[in-house]
Design an enzyme around this catalytic site. Structure first.
Site, mmCIF file in Angstrom:
data_model
loop_
_atom_site.group_PDB
_atom_site.id
_atom_site.type_symbol
_atom_site.label_atom_id
_atom_site.label_comp_id
_atom_site.label_asym_id
_atom_site.label_seq_id
_atom_site.Cartn_x
_atom_site.Cartn_y
_atom_site.Cartn_z
ATOM 1 N N GLY A 12 0.777 -1.238 0.000
ATOM 2 C CA GLY A 12 0.000 0.000 0.000
ATOM 3 C C GLY A 12 0.805 1.282 0.000
ATOM 4 O O GLY A 12 0.303 2.323 0.434
ATOM 5 N N ARG A 65 -15.438 -17.256 -8.784
ATOM 6 C CA ARG A 65 -15.086 -15.883 -9.131
ATOM 7 C C ARG A 65 -16.322 -14.991 -9.241
ATOM 8 O O ARG A 65 -16.298 -13.823 -8.851
ATOM 9 C CB ARG A 65 -14.306 -15.895 -10.453
ATOM 10 C CG ARG A 65 -13.897 -14.516 -10.843
ATOM 11 C CD ARG A 65 -12.883 -14.436 -11.928
ATOM 12 N NE ARG A 65 -12.871 -13.039 -12.370
ATOM 13 C CZ ARG A 65 -12.168 -12.562 -13.349
ATOM 14 N NH1 ARG A 65 -11.387 -13.366 -14.028
ATOM 15 N NH2 ARG A 65 -12.238 -11.296 -13.672
ATOM 16 N N ASN A 107 -5.562 2.666 -12.707
ATOM 17 C CA ASN A 107 -4.609 1.680 -12.199
ATOM 18 C C ASN A 107 -3.194 2.206 -12.406
ATOM 19 O O ASN A 107 -2.934 2.955 -13.353
ATOM 20 C CB ASN A 107 -4.787 0.373 -12.986
ATOM 21 C CG ASN A 107 -3.826 -0.717 -12.543
ATOM 22 O OD1 ASN A 107 -3.672 -0.979 -11.339
ATOM 23 N ND2 ASN A 107 -3.161 -1.350 -13.495
ATOM 24 N N HIS A 109 0.734 0.885 -13.058
ATOM 25 C CA HIS A 109 1.483 -0.301 -13.486
ATOM 26 C C HIS A 109 2.974 0.055 -13.571
ATOM 27 O O HIS A 109 3.325 1.100 -14.125
ATOM 28 C CB HIS A 109 0.973 -0.781 -14.853
ATOM 29 C CG HIS A 109 1.683 -2.000 -15.326
ATOM 30 N ND1 HIS A 109 1.452 -3.242 -14.769
ATOM 31 C CD2 HIS A 109 2.649 -2.170 -16.257
ATOM 32 C CE1 HIS A 109 2.239 -4.127 -15.359
ATOM 33 N NE2 HIS A 109 2.981 -3.508 -16.269
ATOM 34 N N ASP A 141 -9.809 -0.940 -18.300
ATOM 35 C CA ASP A 141 -10.805 -1.567 -19.167
ATOM 36 C C ASP A 141 -10.760 -3.071 -18.898
ATOM 37 O O ASP A 141 -10.179 -3.498 -17.905
ATOM 38 C CB ASP A 141 -10.587 -1.189 -20.647
ATOM 39 C CG ASP A 141 -9.289 -1.744 -21.209
ATOM 40 O OD1 ASP A 141 -8.625 -2.556 -20.520
ATOM 41 O OD2 ASP A 141 -8.941 -1.372 -22.344
ATOM 42 N N GLU A 174 6.273 6.175 -9.175
ATOM 43 C CA GLU A 174 4.853 5.849 -8.970
ATOM 44 C C GLU A 174 4.240 6.758 -7.919
ATOM 45 O O GLU A 174 3.087 7.182 -8.031
ATOM 46 C CB GLU A 174 4.695 4.384 -8.531
ATOM 47 C CG GLU A 174 5.110 3.363 -9.577
ATOM 48 C CD GLU A 174 4.870 1.943 -9.105
ATOM 49 O OE1 GLU A 174 3.817 1.680 -8.507
ATOM 50 O OE2 GLU A 174 5.753 1.085 -9.330
HETATM 51 C C1 GRF Z 1 3.368 -1.178 -7.518
HETATM 52 O O1 GRF Z 1 4.604 -1.419 -8.141
HETATM 53 C C2 GRF Z 1 2.271 -1.010 -8.530
HETATM 54 O O2 GRF Z 1 2.704 -0.391 -9.711
HETATM 55 C C3 GRF Z 1 1.893 -2.426 -8.819
HETATM 56 O O3 GRF Z 1 1.958 -3.077 -7.574
HETATM 57 C C4 GRF Z 1 2.884 -2.396 -6.740
HETATM 58 C C5 GRF Z 1 2.147 -2.023 -5.496
HETATM 59 O O4 GRF Z 1 2.970 -1.436 -4.524
HETATM 60 N N1 GRF Z 1 0.600 -2.494 -9.467
HETATM 61 P P1 GRF Z 1 2.309 -0.784 -3.235
HETATM 62 O O5 GRF Z 1 1.377 -1.837 -2.633
HETATM 63 O O6 GRF Z 1 1.558 0.433 -3.666
HETATM 64 O O7 GRF Z 1 3.418 -0.459 -2.314
#
Ligand code: GRF
Length: 200
Positions: A12, A65, A107, A109, A141, A174
Site C-alpha cells: 500500500g 469468481r 490503475n 502499473h 478496461d 509511482e
Molecule cells: C506497484 O509497483 C504497482 O505499480 C503495482 O503493484 C505495486 C504495489 O505497490 N501495481 P504498493 O502496494 O503500492 O506499495
C-alpha cells in the site's frame, strides 16, 4: 470535493502516497474507503492510521469468481465514490465491474505500457534488456493493463540493476505519478477521446 476509494492488495505505498497528497491539499478529494482482497495487507494498517474505513472482500472465502465479483461490486457501490484507484490491486476486474465504473477506475502499473503488462513487469523489463522503463497510470478496461493511458514516467535501467533496485527506482516515480493522475481526475481535467486521454 470528489469521493475516492482505493483498492489495494498488499503493502500500500501508493495508497499512502494518495493519502498524503490529500492530506497536504494537493488532491481535492476525500478518501472514503479502502477495499482489499487480502486480510493481511499492510494497506489495511495504513487505512486504520489515516482513519479511513476499510472493507476486506477476501477472494479466498468465495466459492467462485462470480460470487467474489458480486461481493466486490456491492462493496464498491456502497462507497458512492466518484473514482476508484487501483493501487497494487492484484486481480483482474470482471466486465460487470468494469462497465459499472467505466472511466472511473484508474490503475498504476510499473512499466511503460504497452510493454510488459501483467505480473513481474520490472523483471520482464530487465530480462528484455530495455534501457528505460517507468510507470503508467491508465484507465481500467477489461484487458490486463490495456486501458487508455493518463500519464507515464520514465526511469533509466542501469547496468548493475537487479529486479529490486529497478523496482525501487520505478516505485519512487509511482509515488508522484499516481497522486498526479488522481489530482487531474479530481479537477475534472481528463478528457477521454477513444484511446487517448487529453489533459486540459
Ligand atoms: C506497484 O509497483 C504497482 O505499480 C503495482 O503493484 C505495486 C504495489 O505497490 N501495481 P504498493 O502496494 O503500492 O506499495
Amino acid at each position: 470535493m470528489k469521493r475516492i476509494a482505493v483498492l489495494a492488495s498488499g503493502r500500500g505505498s501508493n495508497f499512502q502516497a494518495v493519502i498524503d497528497a490529500i492530506a497536504s491539499g494537493d488532491i481535492p478529494a476525500i478518501c472514503v474507503r479502502l477495499i482489499s482482497d487480502n486480510p493481511s495487507a499492510y494497506a489495511l494498517e495504513r487505512a486504520r492510521r489515516a482513519g479511513i474505513e476499510a472493507t476486506v472482500v477476501d477472494a479466498g472465502r468465495f466459492s467462485d469468481r462470480a460470487a467474489y465479483e458480486e461481493a466486490l461490486l456491492a462493496a464498491m457501490q456502497d462507497c458512492n465514490a466518484d473514482l476508484f484507484v487501483l493501487a497494487g490491486y492484484m486481480r483482474i476486474l470482471g466486465s460487470g465491474i468494469v462497465h459499472a465504473f467505466s472511466h472511473r477506475m484508474i490503475n498504476i502499473h510499473p512499466a511503460l505500457l504497452p510493454a510488459f503488462p501483467g505480473l513481474h513487469a520490472q523483471r520482464k523489463a530487465l530480462e528484455y534488456g530495455v534501457k528505460v522503463s517507468g510507470c503508467t497510470v491508465h484507465l481500467v478496461d477489461e484487458g490486463m493493463d490495456t486501458g487508455p493511458i493518463i500519464l507515464q514516467r520514465c526511469v533509466p535501467v542501469l547496468p548493475d540493476d537487479d529486479e529490486d533496485s529497478l523496482a525501487e527506482r520505478i516505485l519512487a516515480e509511482e509515488h508522484t505519478a499516481l497522486p498526479e493522475a488522481v489530482r487531474l481526475f479530481c479537477q475534472d481535467r481528463l478528457v477521454v477521446e477513444g484511446r487517448r486521454v487529453r489533459v486540459r
